[in-house]
Design an enzyme around this catalytic site. Structure first.
Site, PDB file in Angstrom:
ATOM      1  N   SER A 123       0.833  -1.199   0.000  1.00  0.00           N
ATOM      2  CA  SER A 123       0.000   0.000   0.000  1.00  0.00           C
ATOM      3  C   SER A 123       0.875   1.259   0.000  1.00  0.00           C
ATOM      4  CB  SER A 123      -0.951  -0.052   1.203  1.00  0.00           C
ATOM      5  OG  SER A 123      -2.096   0.729   0.993  1.00  0.00           O
ATOM      6  N   ASP A 147      -0.432  -5.221  -3.537  1.00  0.00           N
ATOM      7  CA  ASP A 147      -1.776  -4.655  -3.736  1.00  0.00           C
ATOM      8  C   ASP A 147      -1.780  -3.134  -3.845  1.00  0.00           C
ATOM      9  OD1 ASP A 147      -4.429  -5.649  -4.215  1.00  0.00           O
ATOM     10  OD2 ASP A 147      -5.067  -4.566  -2.433  1.00  0.00           O
ATOM     11  N   HIS A 278      -7.035  -6.666   1.082  1.00  0.00           N
ATOM     12  CA  HIS A 278      -5.928  -5.746   0.831  1.00  0.00           C
ATOM     13  C   HIS A 278      -4.680  -6.061   1.661  1.00  0.00           C
ATOM     14  CE1 HIS A 278      -3.783  -2.114  -0.165  1.00  0.00           C
ATOM     15  NE2 HIS A 278      -3.870  -1.636   1.065  1.00  0.00           N
TER      16      HIS A 278
END
Length: 302
Positions: A123, A147, A278
């Protein structure tokens, strides 16, 4: 008996995790460095010998989010607390853009890595890792983005506003109840671990989030949120010369268009989709470690 921060051993969860995963328990220690402007950057060092992998977490998390992945990887590794998270100093300006985080990450690599390492970022940490790999290629042997691609995840971040409407709690269990009400953390035991490692007890006895992002995301706080430049990330992606892997979560932040654009900017990159939400490093840690292991350098220069 309910655990509190007073009796918390941040490494106390690791033995049971290693036992559950049927892997060896490495030596783990915390280290800190002082940055040029006086801020402190903190990290967890797993195992002995030269680090072969360097992990960077996402917004609102901390280095311990990688515990299970690193246990599965079974390689000497380092996971940092990004500025404004965990035991690292907060920025006075509340600005946690990839462009500002990347120089701190480069300083961390210079301090803790003895040669090029596999750099893994999730992230927000992935975007900072991307810029670091582009601008400091000699420090990185491979780049794994978990991700995330430039510009992705904005809807997920905005969805945190309601969760962070509450910034403090009467007790650890009160904070755990709050996390469970948003279906965060999995089981109550797992949620309690996450809360304990991501909060602290104030002088008045109230429990608050350790990370600065809680105030930035919260609608009840006036800390400004500084926007980043996604196009700078896309340009940097084209400049990365080491092998790149994108690990997409099947229920994560990335759309098909995001992956298509990623392939256009890095046509030789490896793209893998794992069955996870996620936070892949917490939901599919064995599979993620397996993917990372393919990019671990065989030798680290002294």
């Amino acid at each position: 008996m309910t655990q509190t921060h007073t009796d918390l051993d941040e490494f106390g969860f690791l033995p049971n995790q290693a036992l559950e995963q049927k892997v060896a328990l490495p030596v783990v220690r915390r280290e800190n460095i002082t940055l040029a402007d006086g801020r402190t950057l903190s990290a967890l060092v797993y195992g002995t010998g030269a680090p072969r992998a360097f992990f960077v977490h996402g917004a609102g998390l901390n280095a311990h989010t990688w515990d299970r992945t690193i246990l599965s990887l079974a390689e000497p590794a380092i996971a940092i607390d990004l500025p404004g998270h965990g035991e690292s100093s907060w920025r006075n300006d509340g600005a946690y853009t990839p462009e500002l985080l990347a120089p701190d990450l480069a300083a961390a690599l210079a301090a803790w890595a003895t040669g090029p390492v596999a750099l893994i970022g999730h992230s927000l940490g992935g975007l900072a890792a991307l810029l670091t790999a582009a601008h400091h290629p000699g420090t990185v042997s491979s780049l794994t983005l978990v991700d995330i691609v430039p510009g992705a995840g904005r809807e997920g971040a905005s969805g945190l506003a309601e969760f962070f409407r509450r910034l403090d709690f009467a007790s650890v269990e009160d904070a755990v109840d709050h996390a469970m009400s948003f279906s965060l953390g999995g089981s109550r035991e797992a949620a309690r671990r996450g809360v304990l490692l991501n909060t602290r007890t104030r002088a008045d006895g109230r429990i608050e989030w350790k990370h600065h992002m809680a105030r930035i995301f919260s609608p009840s706080d006036d800390t400004p949120r500084v926007a980043s430049d996604p196009e700078a990330g896309w340009r940097a992606l084209e400049d990365v010369t080491v092998p790149v892997t994108l690990v997409a979560a099947s229920r994560g932040f990335l759309s098909p268009d995001d992956i298509t654009r990623f392939r256009a900017h890095q046509p030789h990159a490896r793209v893998v989709t794992l069955d996870a939400s996620h936070n892949v490093q917490e939901g599919a840690f064995v599979a993620l470690a397996r993917e990372i292991s393919t990019d671990i350098p065989r030798e680290v220069r002294p």
